[in-house]
Design a protein around this motif. Structure first.
Motif, PDB file in Angstrom:
ATOM      1  N   ILE A   1       4.770 -11.549 -19.659  1.00 13.75           N
ATOM      2  CA  ILE A   1       5.856 -11.760 -18.695  1.00 13.75           C
ATOM      3  C   ILE A   1       7.114 -11.013 -19.138  1.00 13.75           C
ATOM      4  CG2 ILE A   1       7.428 -13.505 -17.770  1.00 13.75           C
ATOM      5  CD1 ILE A   1       5.021 -15.432 -17.760  1.00 13.75           C
ATOM      6  N   LEU A   2       7.460 -11.119 -20.405  1.00 15.86           N
ATOM      7  CA  LEU A   2       8.658 -10.464 -20.917  1.00 15.86           C
ATOM      8  C   LEU A   2       8.538  -8.942 -20.849  1.00 15.86           C
ATOM      9  CD1 LEU A   2      11.417 -10.833 -22.288  1.00 15.86           C
ATOM     10  CD2 LEU A   2      10.213 -10.648 -24.459  1.00 15.86           C
TER      11      LEU A   2
ATOM     12  N   ALA B   1      10.207  -3.561 -15.509  1.00 14.12           N
ATOM     13  CA  ALA B   1      10.801  -3.508 -14.172  1.00 14.12           C
ATOM     14  C   ALA B   1      12.298  -3.237 -14.252  1.00 14.12           C
ATOM     15  CB  ALA B   1      10.547  -4.813 -13.427  1.00 14.12           C
ATOM     16  N   TRP B   2      12.981  -3.857 -15.203  1.00 11.22           N
ATOM     17  CA  TRP B   2      14.416  -3.620 -15.364  1.00 11.22           C
ATOM     18  C   TRP B   2      14.674  -2.166 -15.760  1.00 11.22           C
ATOM     19  CZ3 TRP B   2      17.090  -2.110 -19.730  1.00 11.22           C
ATOM     20  CH2 TRP B   2      18.480  -2.074 -19.595  1.00 11.22           C
TER      21      TRP B   2
ATOM     22  N   ALA C   1      16.764   0.666 -13.760  1.00  6.14           N
ATOM     23  CA  ALA C   1      17.901   1.352 -14.365  1.00  6.14           C
ATOM     24  C   ALA C   1      17.719   2.871 -14.347  1.00  6.14           C
ATOM     25  CB  ALA C   1      18.091   0.869 -15.800  1.00  6.14           C
ATOM     26  N   VAL C   2      16.517   3.337 -14.598  1.00  8.97           N
ATOM     27  CA  VAL C   2      16.262   4.780 -14.650  1.00  8.97           C
ATOM     28  C   VAL C   2      16.324   5.411 -13.266  1.00  8.97           C
ATOM     29  CG1 VAL C   2      14.455   6.496 -15.122  1.00  8.97           C
ATOM     30  CG2 VAL C   2      14.975   4.728 -16.793  1.00  8.97           C
ATOM     31  N   THR C   3      15.816   4.725 -12.252  1.00  4.71           N
ATOM     32  CA  THR C   3      15.791   5.306 -10.914  1.00  4.71           C
ATOM     33  C   THR C   3      17.119   5.168 -10.194  1.00  4.71           C
ATOM     34  OG1 THR C   3      14.897   3.263  -9.971  1.00  4.71           O
ATOM     35  CG2 THR C   3      13.321   4.960 -10.626  1.00  4.71           C
ATOM     36  N   GLY C   4      18.062   4.427 -10.744  1.00  2.56           N
ATOM     37  CA  GLY C   4      19.372   4.308 -10.143  1.00  2.56           C
ATOM     38  C   GLY C   4      19.441   3.366  -8.963  1.00  2.56           C
TER      39      GLY C   4
ATOM     40  N   LEU D   1      16.989  -5.364  -8.087  1.00  2.47           N
ATOM     41  CA  LEU D   1      15.975  -5.669  -9.095  1.00  2.47           C
ATOM     42  C   LEU D   1      14.809  -6.463  -8.516  1.00  2.47           C
ATOM     43  CD1 LEU D   1      15.312  -5.361 -12.082  1.00  2.47           C
ATOM     44  CD2 LEU D   1      16.584  -7.443 -12.519  1.00  2.47           C
ATOM     45  N   ALA D   2      14.961  -7.033  -7.343  1.00  6.58           N
ATOM     46  CA  ALA D   2      13.915  -7.888  -6.775  1.00  6.58           C
ATOM     47  C   ALA D   2      12.643  -7.097  -6.462  1.00  6.58           C
ATOM     48  CB  ALA D   2      14.424  -8.579  -5.521  1.00  6.58           C
ATOM     49  N   ALA D   3      12.777  -5.946  -5.850  1.00  2.66           N
ATOM     50  CA  ALA D   3      11.594  -5.157  -5.487  1.00  2.66           C
ATOM     51  C   ALA D   3      10.826  -4.664  -6.717  1.00  2.66           C
ATOM     52  CB  ALA D   3      11.979  -3.995  -4.584  1.00  2.66           C
TER      53      ALA D   3
END
Length: 83
Positions: A10-11, A17-18, A22-25, A29-31
């Motif tokens: 999970i972590l 995902a985070w 962050a990388v894609t700008g 964060l939900a999607a």
């Protein structure tokens, strides 16, 4: 601890995902979380139930989960709607 591998999966998926967000700008964060956790569930299912390469008391299914989450995030980035 019995559930250390589940907590690690999970972590690692949430961090992945985070980092993707962050990388894609992107600012949502939900999607990425939804896509990553769906991919992780599918990867764990494939490792344990379909291909039988791991059991739930081994750590190999965690690797499969994180790799599947990464692949799902890449597919989400490539095929998302970009109006």
């Amino acid at each position: 601890m019995d559930n250390l591998d589940i907590a690690a999966a999970i972590l690692l998926t949430a961090v992945l995902a985070w980092a993707f967000d962050a990388v894609t700008g992107r600012r949502g964060l939900a999607a990425p979380l939804l896509v990553a956790f769906t991919g992780a569930l599918c990867g764990g299912f494939l490792a344990v139930r379909v291909f039988s390469v791991a059991t739930m008391d081994q750590w190999l299914w965690v690797v499969w989960s994180v790799v599947a989450a990464a692949l799902a995030l890449v597919a989400h980035f490539l095929f998302r709607n970009t109006r």
